[in-house]
Design a protein around this motif. Sequence first.
Motif, PDB file in Angstrom:
ATOM      1  N   ARG A 104       0.831  -1.209   0.000  1.00 34.86           N
ATOM      2  CA  ARG A 104       0.000   0.000   0.000  1.00 34.86           C
ATOM      3  C   ARG A 104       0.868   1.263   0.000  1.00 34.86           C
ATOM      4  NH1 ARG A 104      -5.658  -0.821   0.749  1.00 34.86           N
ATOM      5  NH2 ARG A 104      -5.968  -3.035   0.352  1.00 34.86           N
ATOM      6  N   LYS A 105       2.158   1.094   0.315  1.00 35.57           N
ATOM      7  CA  LYS A 105       3.075   2.241   0.303  1.00 35.57           C
ATOM      8  C   LYS A 105       3.703   2.454  -1.064  1.00 35.57           C
ATOM      9  CE  LYS A 105       4.239   1.902   5.220  1.00 35.57           C
ATOM     10  NZ  LYS A 105       5.338   1.761   6.221  1.00 35.57           N
ATOM     11  N   HIS A 210     -13.781   7.097 -13.266  1.00 37.03           N
ATOM     12  CA  HIS A 210     -12.444   7.620 -13.004  1.00 37.03           C
ATOM     13  C   HIS A 210     -11.565   6.536 -12.401  1.00 37.03           C
ATOM     14  CE1 HIS A 210     -13.886   8.448  -8.757  1.00 37.03           C
ATOM     15  NE2 HIS A 210     -12.635   8.107  -8.481  1.00 37.03           N
ATOM     16  N   ILE A 211     -10.293   6.815 -12.359  1.00 36.11           N
ATOM     17  CA  ILE A 211      -9.332   5.938 -11.707  1.00 36.11           C
ATOM     18  C   ILE A 211      -8.526   6.808 -10.747  1.00 36.11           C
ATOM     19  CG2 ILE A 211      -7.615   6.216 -13.541  1.00 36.11           C
ATOM     20  CD1 ILE A 211      -6.804   3.279 -13.062  1.00 36.11           C
ATOM     21  N   HIS A 212      -8.227   6.257  -9.587  1.00 33.19           N
ATOM     22  CA  HIS A 212      -7.486   6.994  -8.555  1.00 33.19           C
ATOM     23  C   HIS A 212      -6.186   6.244  -8.288  1.00 33.19           C
ATOM     24  CE1 HIS A 212      -7.975   9.660  -4.746  1.00 33.19           C
ATOM     25  NE2 HIS A 212      -6.694   9.400  -4.959  1.00 33.19           N
ATOM     26  N   LEU A 213      -5.066   6.949  -8.370  1.00 33.69           N
ATOM     27  CA  LEU A 213      -3.748   6.334  -8.277  1.00 33.69           C
ATOM     28  C   LEU A 213      -2.988   6.797  -7.040  1.00 33.69           C
ATOM     29  CD1 LEU A 213      -2.529   6.859 -11.970  1.00 33.69           C
ATOM     30  CD2 LEU A 213      -3.694   4.848 -11.024  1.00 33.69           C
ATOM     31  N   ARG A 214      -2.184   5.886  -6.501  1.00 37.27           N
ATOM     32  CA  ARG A 214      -1.153   6.252  -5.529  1.00 37.27           C
ATOM     33  C   ARG A 214       0.098   6.632  -6.327  1.00 37.27           C
ATOM     34  NH1 ARG A 214      -2.452   0.953  -3.567  1.00 37.27           N
ATOM     35  NH2 ARG A 214      -0.383   0.339  -4.312  1.00 37.27           N
ATOM     36  N   VAL A 256      -0.668  10.974  -2.356  1.00 34.47           N
ATOM     37  CA  VAL A 256       0.579  10.502  -1.729  1.00 34.47           C
ATOM     38  C   VAL A 256       0.341  10.165  -0.265  1.00 34.47           C
ATOM     39  CG1 VAL A 256       2.118  11.745  -3.302  1.00 34.47           C
ATOM     40  CG2 VAL A 256       1.271  12.907  -1.243  1.00 34.47           C
ATOM     41  N   TRP A 257      -0.885   9.860   0.105  1.00 36.36           N
ATOM     42  CA  TRP A 257      -1.228   9.638   1.504  1.00 36.36           C
ATOM     43  C   TRP A 257      -0.404   8.522   2.134  1.00 36.36           C
ATOM     44  CZ3 TRP A 257      -6.783   9.611  -0.620  1.00 36.36           C
ATOM     45  CH2 TRP A 257      -7.222  10.933  -0.819  1.00 36.36           C
ATOM     46  N   GLN A 258      -0.169   7.451   1.405  1.00 29.26           N
ATOM     47  CA  GLN A 258       0.644   6.348   1.924  1.00 29.26           C
ATOM     48  C   GLN A 258       1.911   6.134   1.110  1.00 29.26           C
ATOM     49  OE1 GLN A 258      -2.835   3.651   1.488  1.00 29.26           O
ATOM     50  NE2 GLN A 258      -2.366   2.971   3.566  1.00 29.26           N
ATOM     51  N   SER A 259       1.978   6.740  -0.072  1.00 28.10           N
ATOM     52  CA  SER A 259       3.023   6.382  -1.038  1.00 28.10           C
ATOM     53  C   SER A 259       4.058   7.473  -1.290  1.00 28.10           C
ATOM     54  CB  SER A 259       2.367   6.012  -2.367  1.00 28.10           C
ATOM     55  OG  SER A 259       1.535   7.073  -2.825  1.00 28.10           O
TER      56      SER A 259
END
Length: 321
Positions: A104-105, A210-214, A256-259
Amino acid sequence: MNLDLTRRTLLHLAGASSFAAAAAAAERAEGGGSSGGPTFADRTPMRIGTVTMRVRTLDTVADFYRDVLGLAVMERTATAAVLGSDGVKLLVLEARPQALDESRKAAGLYHTAFLMPSRKDLARWLVHAALNRVPLSGFADHRVSESVYLDDPEGNGIEVYADRDPSLWQWSDGTVTMGTDQLDIDGLVALTDTRVSDYAKAPEGLRIGHIHLRVGDLAQAEGFYRGAIGFDPTRQRNGAAFLSSGRYHHHLGLNVWQSAGAGRRDDATTGLAWFSLEIEQADILAAQEQRLRQAGVEMAAIANGLEAVDPWGTRVRLVKV
């Protein structure tokens, strides 16, 4: 199933003690942002086409998208499955039995957002999910849309939602107003029969809104998806950016919450392999290719378009339709 039982069931499936808690979970899932739209999102100069993922348990994951979302299995082999709605390919699953879980990071997929053609379709699906005890992770009113969140069997994030009429969206200086408010469950499920599911398959017009990316860095991501691909910014918020084509609220979410600081992705792990952007005008595709070349982006020719690689190794296929 009466309305109160539906409400209790939904709270149980979302693992929440109240609708406010479920909205808070949706806040974490979307960062206060929103989803995509059926007719509107699908008429813009650029739009999301197909999402392709690497999965370990092909049959389990394919069956989930068939049974839970109602997608039709268009092709199925020992190594891949293609699923869609009314003849339109939306999701490709590639079997990777030995793949490790993507962290998840790491940069990669945050969620894929499936856009219902109408609010009633969202209500029908929600009752179907409740009656079949599908685990949910949150639900919320995002002002431009109403959304429900869940994960597939391998932890890939999913959003299922319906847009409000675009005339109701509020814009100010190029920024659209979105939020994470309590979803009106009563008003939603009142649109359909809560005692029995009539959601046998995905409705005609269901698309990926839509698509949401890290990503590892927002400025770098915007340089690629805004500067080279050509999306327009619609909102920024606390480590996240939202972009779209044609004044949609967003076709693409980045966070960038986890990444934060993530490096290049490992192709030997599960998760997003590539996604496509459908483009109707040849001049838009030509301009994209020129900008990508000027930026020194890794590219390859594909049928009817080209494939570019973002700074973290996620492949984006730009396809003329």
